[in-house]
Design a protein around this motif. Structure first.
Motif, PDB file in Angstrom:
ATOM      1  N   SER A 237       0.858  -1.182   0.000  1.00  0.00           N
ATOM      2  CA  SER A 237       0.000   0.000   0.000  1.00  0.00           C
ATOM      3  C   SER A 237       0.891   1.228   0.000  1.00  0.00           C
ATOM      4  CB  SER A 237      -0.907   0.003   1.238  1.00  0.00           C
ATOM      5  OG  SER A 237      -0.145   0.210   2.423  1.00  0.00           O
ATOM      6  N   GLY A 238       0.320   2.370   0.275  1.00  0.00           N
ATOM      7  CA  GLY A 238       1.111   3.592   0.308  1.00  0.00           C
ATOM      8  C   GLY A 238       1.909   3.757   1.578  1.00  0.00           C
ATOM      9  N   HIS A 239       1.708   2.865   2.552  1.00  0.00           N
ATOM     10  CA  HIS A 239       2.422   2.952   3.818  1.00  0.00           C
ATOM     11  C   HIS A 239       3.803   2.305   3.706  1.00  0.00           C
ATOM     12  CE1 HIS A 239      -1.143   4.485   5.803  1.00  0.00           C
ATOM     13  NE2 HIS A 239      -1.839   3.464   5.310  1.00  0.00           N
ATOM     14  N   ARG A 240       4.806   2.956   4.268  1.00  0.00           N
ATOM     15  CA  ARG A 240       6.179   2.466   4.159  1.00  0.00           C
ATOM     16  C   ARG A 240       6.393   1.156   4.913  1.00  0.00           C
ATOM     17  NH1 ARG A 240       5.966   5.382   0.455  1.00  0.00           N
ATOM     18  NH2 ARG A 240       7.233   7.247   0.021  1.00  0.00           N
ATOM     19  N   ASN A 241       5.534   0.840   5.873  1.00  0.00           N
ATOM     20  CA  ASN A 241       5.701  -0.409   6.623  1.00  0.00           C
ATOM     21  C   ASN A 241       5.010  -1.587   5.950  1.00  0.00           C
ATOM     22  OD1 ASN A 241       3.004   0.117   7.061  1.00  0.00           O
ATOM     23  ND2 ASN A 241       3.073  -0.243   9.270  1.00  0.00           N
TER      24      ASN A 241
ATOM     25  N   GLY B 184      13.564   9.019  -0.685  1.00  0.00           N
ATOM     26  CA  GLY B 184      12.156   9.224  -0.991  1.00  0.00           C
ATOM     27  C   GLY B 184      11.304   7.983  -0.799  1.00  0.00           C
ATOM     28  N   PHE B 185      11.947   6.781  -0.780  1.00  0.00           N
ATOM     29  CA  PHE B 185      11.147   5.562  -0.675  1.00  0.00           C
ATOM     30  C   PHE B 185      11.838   4.446   0.103  1.00  0.00           C
ATOM     31  CE2 PHE B 185       9.608   1.449  -2.312  1.00  0.00           C
ATOM     32  CZ  PHE B 185       8.267   1.571  -1.974  1.00  0.00           C
ATOM     33  N   ASP B 186      12.929   3.895  -0.440  1.00  0.00           N
ATOM     34  CA  ASP B 186      13.479   2.654   0.106  1.00  0.00           C
ATOM     35  C   ASP B 186      13.988   2.798   1.535  1.00  0.00           C
ATOM     36  OD1 ASP B 186      13.426   0.679  -2.282  1.00  0.00           O
ATOM     37  OD2 ASP B 186      14.231   2.526  -3.122  1.00  0.00           O
ATOM     38  N   TYR B 187      14.663   3.911   1.841  1.00  0.00           N
ATOM     39  CA  TYR B 187      15.146   4.078   3.210  1.00  0.00           C
ATOM     40  C   TYR B 187      13.979   4.231   4.178  1.00  0.00           C
ATOM     41  CZ  TYR B 187      18.601   5.178   6.790  1.00  0.00           C
ATOM     42  OH  TYR B 187      19.411   5.129   7.913  1.00  0.00           O
ATOM     43  N   GLY B 188      12.915   4.884   3.708  1.00  0.00           N
ATOM     44  CA  GLY B 188      11.730   5.016   4.541  1.00  0.00           C
ATOM     45  C   GLY B 188      11.105   3.666   4.836  1.00  0.00           C
ATOM     46  N   CYS B 189      11.059   2.783   3.834  1.00  0.00           N
ATOM     47  CA  CYS B 189      10.534   1.432   4.036  1.00  0.00           C
ATOM     48  C   CYS B 189      11.385   0.665   5.039  1.00  0.00           C
ATOM     49  CB  CYS B 189      10.491   0.680   2.710  1.00  0.00           C
ATOM     50  SG  CYS B 189       9.289   1.302   1.525  1.00  0.00           S
ATOM     51  N   LEU B 190      12.699   0.691   4.836  1.00  0.00           N
ATOM     52  CA  LEU B 190      13.607  -0.033   5.721  1.00  0.00           C
ATOM     53  C   LEU B 190      13.514   0.497   7.142  1.00  0.00           C
ATOM     54  CD1 LEU B 190      15.830  -2.167   6.014  1.00  0.00           C
ATOM     55  CD2 LEU B 190      17.498  -0.404   5.387  1.00  0.00           C
ATOM     56  N   SER B 191      13.519   1.814   7.283  1.00  0.00           N
ATOM     57  CA  SER B 191      13.473   2.430   8.604  1.00  0.00           C
ATOM     58  C   SER B 191      12.168   2.119   9.322  1.00  0.00           C
ATOM     59  CB  SER B 191      13.649   3.949   8.466  1.00  0.00           C
ATOM     60  OG  SER B 191      13.582   4.575   9.726  1.00  0.00           O
ATOM     61  N   ALA B 192      11.033   2.247   8.608  1.00  0.00           N
ATOM     62  CA  ALA B 192       9.733   2.003   9.220  1.00  0.00           C
ATOM     63  C   ALA B 192       9.585   0.546   9.662  1.00  0.00           C
ATOM     64  CB  ALA B 192       8.615   2.374   8.241  1.00  0.00           C
ATOM     65  N   CYS B 193      10.011  -0.376   8.806  1.00  0.00           N
ATOM     66  CA  CYS B 193       9.862  -1.800   9.124  1.00  0.00           C
ATOM     67  C   CYS B 193      10.806  -2.237  10.237  1.00  0.00           C
ATOM     68  CB  CYS B 193      10.081  -2.640   7.870  1.00  0.00           C
ATOM     69  SG  CYS B 193       8.748  -2.502   6.660  1.00  0.00           S
ATOM     70  N   LEU B 194      12.039  -1.757  10.200  1.00  0.00           N
ATOM     71  CA  LEU B 194      12.982  -2.104  11.272  1.00  0.00           C
ATOM     72  C   LEU B 194      12.477  -1.594  12.609  1.00  0.00           C
ATOM     73  CD1 LEU B 194      16.510  -1.494   9.677  1.00  0.00           C
ATOM     74  CD2 LEU B 194      15.456  -3.675  10.260  1.00  0.00           C
ATOM     75  N   SER B 195      11.943  -0.382  12.617  1.00  0.00           N
ATOM     76  CA  SER B 195      11.456   0.207  13.858  1.00  0.00           C
ATOM     77  C   SER B 195      10.230  -0.523  14.382  1.00  0.00           C
ATOM     78  CB  SER B 195      11.135   1.691  13.624  1.00  0.00           C
ATOM     79  OG  SER B 195      10.559   2.260  14.774  1.00  0.00           O
TER      80      SER B 195
END
Length: 333
Positions: A176-180, A254-265
């Motif tokens: 979805s549009g959510h980074r997690n 803009g995208f991939d680091y946000g995904c990684l950061s959100a999921c790791l957290s």
């Protein structure tokens, strides 16, 4: 035809069957495209080194090409990879040995080997990259050849290389549009300018939700991810590719680091802290736009399966290497 030399990770080997000369690779790793591509090239006469990154338990000669023991309903997925389904009576002993695994969730591929007498165990060899099954590097091949020839192994000198030529390119697809909501990860590890290891896996997003909009982008259905590991479980299998590594992505911040950061957290309780580079930022202004497919087309890099995480990560890795070799401003994020 010359023989190939392979290393198979010990964590993907059943130790009891291993001692009987019957190693196997199990499905979670097998169905990642990078490993299937490697298995496709395994043939009789090749040499398999079984163990960890450096520690070697046994060295064996491949007796026959990989055999699919207990396929899932998607066994057609293996077509074209030179992996035949085991059949009676040709593989009767193998089938009996692997009967205990018949009802495993994952498919099983067996690589029958004849273990060779090295005269010593355990062994330590020059450092190799991690992965389920990967080709030995030059130092590893020389070490094994000398060992089998009863010559003492020689420790290689540490290479002198540009540190920026060693990195991991990463790409995520989301539900979805959510980074997690990551539903697929692709990683390409490059060492001294050469691709050494690839990894790709589907990941079950929260509530296994994949929107119609994102499906139209990457073609991943909810049914594809319903039995995939969640992010926390998946991360255990590829964290060695990102921890203490330089990370490269196309649209990193803009995208991939946000995904990684959100999921790791959220799923691992870890704060992301990585040195990064962005190929979108590096190549912006060179072509009509900075999208990955446009940059690849303009730079002469082949991208056949855009929005497949592994394909995009590999294209990103090649874009970054080209930028380094051209002496372009890498910026850094």
């Amino acid at each position: 035809m010359s023989k190939n030399f392979w290393r198979i990770g010990i964590s993907y080997v059943d130790l009891e069957l291993f001692d009987k000369g019957l190693p196997y690779v199990w499905g979670d790793a097998l169905t990642d495209w990078g490993y299937l591509e490697q298995l496709k090239n395994v043939k009789a006469g090749d040499i398999i080194v079984a163990g960890g990154t450096q520690k070697v338990r046994c060295i064996g000669e491949v007796l026959e090409k990989p055999v699919l023991m207990f396929p899932s309903k998607d066994s057609a997925f293996y077509a074209g990879y030179n992996i035949a389904e085991a059949a009676e009576p040709a593989h009767k002993k193998l089938i009996e040995a692997f009967r205990q695994h018949e009802y495993d969730t994952n498919d099983i591929v067996c690589i029958p080997v004849k273990w060779l007498d090295t005269g010593t165990a355990p062994l330590r060899m020059p450092t190799q990259e991690r992965g389920v099954i990967i080709p030995l590097n030059h130092d590893g091949i020389n070490w094994v050849a000398k060992l089998l020839g009863k010559s003492p192994p020689v420790e290689p000198a540490a290479p002198n290389a540009n540190p920026v030529l060693s990195f991991t390119a990463i790409d995520f697809e989301t539900g979805s549009g959510h980074r997690n909501s990551v539903c697929q990860v692709g990683l390409v590890k490059v060492v001294n300018g050469v691709i050494h290891e690839t990894y790709s896996s589907l990941i079950r997003p929260p509530d296994n939700f994949i929107s119609e909009h994102t499906f139209q982008v990457h073609g991943i259905y909810s049914r594809d991810t319903q039995f995939a590991p969640g992010f926390a479980e998946s991360y255990k299998r590829w964290k060695h590719l990102v921890e203490n590594q330089i990370l490269v992505a196309h649209n990193m911040m803009g995208f991939d680091y946000g995904c990684l950061s959100a999921c790791l957290s959220e799923f691992c309780g870890i704060s992301a802290d990585f040195k990064t580079y962005c190929t979108m930022k590096i190549w912006r202004g060179y072509f009509e736009n900075a999208s990955l497919d446009t940059c690849c087309r303009g730079a002469g890099i082949r991208l056949d399966n855009h929005h497949n995480a592994l394909a995009d990560a590999e294209a990103c890795a090649k874009l970054f290497l080209l930028a380094v070799n051209k002496g372009m401003d890498l910026g850094g994020c």
